[in-house]
Design a protein around this motif. Structure first.
Motif, mmCIF file in Angstrom:
data_model
loop_
_atom_site.group_PDB
_atom_site.id
_atom_site.type_symbol
_atom_site.label_atom_id
_atom_site.label_comp_id
_atom_site.label_asym_id
_atom_site.label_seq_id
_atom_site.Cartn_x
_atom_site.Cartn_y
_atom_site.Cartn_z
ATOM 1 N N LEU A 1 0.677 -1.775 -0.112
ATOM 2 C CA LEU A 1 0.037 -0.083 -0.022
ATOM 3 C C LEU A 1 0.989 1.477 -0.128
ATOM 4 O O LEU A 1 0.408 1.950 -0.227
ATOM 5 C CB LEU A 1 -0.552 0.164 1.039
ATOM 6 C CG LEU A 1 -2.076 0.477 1.020
ATOM 7 C CD1 LEU A 1 -3.296 0.812 0.100
ATOM 8 C CD2 LEU A 1 -2.850 0.045 2.764
ATOM 9 N N GLU A 2 1.914 1.271 0.615
ATOM 10 C CA GLU A 2 2.834 2.620 0.953
ATOM 11 C C GLU A 2 3.820 2.735 -1.215
ATOM 12 O O GLU A 2 3.328 4.055 -1.180
ATOM 13 C CB GLU A 2 4.104 1.911 1.994
ATOM 14 C CG GLU A 2 5.301 2.837 2.013
ATOM 15 C CD GLU A 2 4.682 3.549 3.068
ATOM 16 O OE1 GLU A 2 4.223 3.627 4.086
ATOM 17 O OE2 GLU A 2 5.765 5.272 3.478
ATOM 18 N N LEU B 1 0.832 4.055 -2.849
ATOM 19 C CA LEU B 1 0.046 5.100 -2.963
ATOM 20 C C LEU B 1 1.129 6.687 -3.354
ATOM 21 O O LEU B 1 0.601 7.410 -3.651
ATOM 22 C CB LEU B 1 -0.048 5.007 -1.327
ATOM 23 C CG LEU B 1 -1.900 4.882 -1.033
ATOM 24 C CD1 LEU B 1 -1.752 4.625 0.621
ATOM 25 C CD2 LEU B 1 -2.631 6.305 -1.486
ATOM 26 N N PHE B 2 2.453 6.144 -2.671
ATOM 27 C CA PHE B 2 3.438 7.276 -2.427
ATOM 28 C C PHE B 2 4.353 6.620 -3.589
ATOM 29 O O PHE B 2 5.940 8.050 -3.827
ATOM 30 C CB PHE B 2 3.877 7.279 -1.141
ATOM 31 C CG PHE B 2 2.676 7.109 0.156
ATOM 32 C CD1 PHE B 2 2.466 8.468 -0.458
ATOM 33 C CD2 PHE B 2 2.888 6.525 1.045
ATOM 34 C CE1 PHE B 2 1.087 8.806 0.539
ATOM 35 C CE2 PHE B 2 2.137 7.121 1.573
ATOM 36 C CZ PHE B 2 0.771 8.223 1.982
ATOM 37 N N PRO C 1 -13.868 -0.963 -4.237
ATOM 38 C CA PRO C 1 -14.082 0.188 -3.318
ATOM 39 C C PRO C 1 -13.110 0.357 -2.011
ATOM 40 O O PRO C 1 -12.564 1.330 -0.735
ATOM 41 C CB PRO C 1 -15.351 0.950 -3.971
ATOM 42 C CG PRO C 1 -15.726 -0.237 -3.728
ATOM 43 C CD PRO C 1 -15.309 -1.603 -4.299
ATOM 44 N N GLY C 2 -13.071 -0.480 -1.427
ATOM 45 C CA GLY C 2 -12.992 -1.095 0.383
ATOM 46 C C GLY C 2 -11.227 -0.649 0.405
ATOM 47 O O GLY C 2 -10.616 -0.618 1.584
ATOM 48 N N PHE C 3 -10.465 -1.160 -0.748
ATOM 49 C CA PHE C 3 -9.372 -1.417 -0.972
ATOM 50 C C PHE C 3 -8.385 0.328 -1.499
ATOM 51 O O PHE C 3 -7.551 1.142 -0.679
ATOM 52 C CB PHE C 3 -8.654 -2.172 -1.482
ATOM 53 C CG PHE C 3 -8.387 -3.418 -1.021
ATOM 54 C CD1 PHE C 3 -9.621 -4.172 0.022
ATOM 55 C CD2 PHE C 3 -7.344 -3.986 -0.559
ATOM 56 C CE1 PHE C 3 -8.957 -4.970 0.707
ATOM 57 C CE2 PHE C 3 -6.817 -4.827 0.804
ATOM 58 C CZ PHE C 3 -7.836 -5.768 0.838
ATOM 59 N N VAL C 4 -8.945 0.367 -2.166
ATOM 60 C CA VAL C 4 -7.986 1.922 -3.078
ATOM 61 C C VAL C 4 -9.125 2.590 -3.601
ATOM 62 O O VAL C 4 -10.660 2.912 -3.911
ATOM 63 C CB VAL C 4 -7.799 1.163 -4.534
ATOM 64 C CG1 VAL C 4 -6.566 0.196 -4.353
ATOM 65 C CG2 VAL C 4 -8.807 0.503 -5.437
ATOM 66 N N THR C 5 -8.590 3.641 -4.449
ATOM 67 C CA THR C 5 -9.731 4.746 -4.510
ATOM 68 C C THR C 5 -9.927 4.989 -5.953
ATOM 69 O O THR C 5 -8.942 4.009 -6.446
ATOM 70 C CB THR C 5 -8.632 6.445 -4.527
ATOM 71 O OG1 THR C 5 -7.586 6.053 -5.523
ATOM 72 C CG2 THR C 5 -8.203 6.659 -2.467
ATOM 73 N N ILE D 1 -6.697 5.398 -8.203
ATOM 74 C CA ILE D 1 -5.790 4.119 -8.664
ATOM 75 C C ILE D 1 -6.049 3.080 -8.950
ATOM 76 O O ILE D 1 -6.096 2.877 -9.712
ATOM 77 C CB ILE D 1 -5.388 3.436 -6.594
ATOM 78 C CG1 ILE D 1 -4.981 4.312 -5.922
ATOM 79 C CG2 ILE D 1 -4.952 2.174 -6.642
ATOM 80 C CD1 ILE D 1 -4.499 3.806 -4.409
ATOM 81 N N ALA E 1 -19.313 -0.826 -6.876
ATOM 82 C CA ALA E 1 -19.729 0.720 -6.804
ATOM 83 C C ALA E 1 -18.248 0.819 -7.681
ATOM 84 O O ALA E 1 -18.623 2.164 -8.342
ATOM 85 C CB ALA E 1 -18.915 1.493 -5.472
#
Lengths: 341, 235
Positions: free
Chosen positions: A156-157, A160-161, A201-205, A208, A239
């Motif tokens: 995830l880090e 995201l980054f 949708p529970g994990f990512v935007t 992403i 969703a």
């Protein structure tokens, strides 16, 4: 009508004698045969005996190869812990940071012992039942593989980054994920189920999903030579179905208990297979009458939908789920068929 | 320009609040940090946490656009809170001001549970709210939770579990608390993905309370701490 014939009807968009139904009863097979989970997750013959017992006891329309996603992590060098009452989990990831992917050897799907176990167990189930019952295997999509190799936090880090690093990881993982799926098709899998946690949708935007997950899925699925069913994993998926529709090789979706199935059908169109029903943790604790009622309501919701399969969602059925609840699941399908005639 | 920002680039307090919610919602850690720094320059870091970040996290926790708050957004929210904690801790050290602390509390994953992410995010949220957290890590035996709580004087033990199988191992912690006569005085907070789908599971495993997400964890721990002080066994 056998389960293969029901599947043929479903693919043709025709109603069969009754609804197809299935549950991943992977470890439940061990409970039925009195096999320890250690033996179950290491001996392909023991696993296959479990699926035979599942078919004899509950007669689901789809059988499964071993649900053991930790084995994929193990194949990359992660350590897994095995338990008496549940499936193994990755306890120590193989690597900790994105840069370590560069020197990481990738497993050979034909030689690594954990992948060999998975595939040999699949082949045995197919050899014994595949002429009458479709056999599926649950793997993980490339977007979910790094979580098993470097841990969820580190993945995830990175995602995201450090997006370029995440994309570089995917360039290595994508061919492996496609190859493993193709070997399973060669072993006789009727379809491959891929968890897509990192597209839910529970994990990512949405960003992403659109800019990372979907392109990776398109690229990988284009290399896969058989039907793939995408699995919600933990959270409702509907969703994001607008973005996930139209992916190559995708035959359908396993949706969560809370997903809006009418909306899913609208978003995916008529050709996609939908699978949904009660969640396995809920089924473990529910009363049989409640299981039957939820199944009945779901079947009612999809009454005129020829490409719907009643299926438990979320994951493997817990070994201490009361057998009466699984029988209630099946009974709901049979009685619903009786009502329709 | 991002949502909540004024066309001329000037940010009112109200617009900063909106912009912060928007930045965290799109998982933009850098922008969120800039907004908090901007606020802190006017009001100080303590106020930035209390008056800006905390309300933003509460609002996010209620759900953005009626969709579920994603793990990625939660992770960014935790990182933003952690960044704030680092900055404000640095300033406090410089100013030698006494810091108000809460706790201590004990945190860990249930025995046989190795899903660390949720626990780590809860720990971050608690620490950024001023709690002293003793994080025991993954796969913690029941007795170790209770031993540590006694050792450090914790009134709350927080246990995370991802699956039904590991959630049921929390019952052992309740048995330990009961056997040592500590139920009521040490409260048991439980959480994790499986608690969201299995209704009644908190009661089944002997939990004193649960929270739907990590953003609610500081509130839950405050409530349980108060109950622990009263020695209240509400089960």
């Amino acid at each position: 009508m056998n389960s293969i014939q029901r599947l043929q009807c479903l693919m043709a968009g025709e109603m069969a004698d009754r609804r197809m139904f299935t549950m991943p009863l992977s470890q439940y097979g061990a409970a039925l045969t009195g096999c320890s989970l250690e033996e179950h997750y290491n001996d392909p013959a023991a696993y296959a005996r479990g699926q035979t017992a599942v078919r004899e006891t509950f007669a689901p329309d789809i059988l499964f190869g071993p649900l053991i996603v930790a084995a994929i992590g193990e194949a990359f060098g992660s350590k897994a812990r095995y338990f008496d009452k549940g499936p193994p989990v990755v306890s120590t990831p193989a690597i900790e940071v994105a840069s370590e992917w560069n020197g990481l050897p990738f497993p050979d799907p034909d030689r690594h012992p954990r992948l060999s176990y998975l595939r040999e167990a699949l082949r045995r189930v197919v050899a014994e039942h595949g002429r009458e019952v479709p056999v599926a295997v649950l793997l993980v999509a490339p977007i979910d593989i790094p979580g098993l190799v470097m841990g969820l936090d580190a993945w995830l880090e990175t995602l995201l980054f450090d997006r370029p690093a995440a994309e570089a990881i995917m360039r290595r993982v994508t061919p492996f994920a496609a190859e493993l799926a193709n070997r399973c098709f060669a072993d006789g899998a009727a379809f491959v189920v891929w968890t897509i946690g990192f597209a839910s949708p529970g994990f990512v935007t949405r960003e992403i999903l659109q800019e990372f997950s979907r392109p990776v899925l398109v690229d990988t699925l284009a290399r896969v030579h058989g039907p793939v069913v995408l699995h919600h994993l933990e959270f409702p998926l509907v969703a994001n179905l607008d973005v996930l529709s139209g992916l190559p090789s995708v035959a359908g979706f396993v949706l969560a208990q809370g997903d809006n199935l009418k909306r899913a059908r609208r978003l995916l169109g008529a050709d996609s297979i939908l699978l949904s029903g009660p969640a396995s943790p809920w089924m473990r604790r529910a009363a049989a009458a409640d299981v039957e009622a939820v199944c009945r309501k779901t079947l009612e919701n999809r009454r005129d939908d020829p490409r719907f399969i009643l299926a438990s969602c979320k994951g493997d059925m817990y070994i201490d789920t009361p057998p009466a609840n699984i029988h209630a699941f099946r009974k709901s399908v049979e009685e619903f068929a009786g009502d329709r005639r | 320009m991002t949502p909540g920002e004024h066309p001329d680039g000037e940010l009112s307090d109200l617009n900063i609040r909106r912009a912060l919610v928007a930045a965290i919602s799109r998982a933009d850690r850098e922008r969120a940090g800039q907004l908090l720094d901007h606020w802190a320059a006017r009001h100080g870091y303590a106020a930035a946490y209390k008056d800006l970040l905390e309300p933003a996290l509460k609002r996010i926790g209620r759900g953005i656009n009626s969709e579920r708050f994603s793990l990625a957004q939660a992770y960014v929210a935790a990182k933003v809170a952690e960044d704030m904690l680092t900055k404000s801790a640095g300033l406090l050290a410089q100013n030698s001001e006494p810091k108000t602390v809460k706790g201590p509390v004990v945190l860990g994953n249930a025995e046989e549970d190795f899903h660390a992410l949720g626990r780590r995010m809860v720990a971050t949220m608690l620490r950024s709210s001023g709690w002293v957290v003793c994080d025991l890590g993954n796969d913690v035996p029941a007795a170790e939770f209770v031993d540590k709580a006694i050792e450090i004087g914790a009134r709350v033990i927080g246990v995370s579990a991802m699956t039904m199988t590991t959630a049921l191992n929390i019952k052992e912690i309740r048995r330990e608390l009961d056997a040592r006569g500590l139920s009521g005085r040490i409260q048991l907070a439980v959480g994790g993905a499986v608690f969201l789908v299995a209704e009644g599971l908190c009661d089944e495993v002997g939990g004193d309370g649960t929270a739907p997400d990590m953003l609610e964890a500081p509130h839950l721990f405050a409530e349980l701490w108060a109950r622990g002080e009263r020695g209240e066994d509400a089960r």
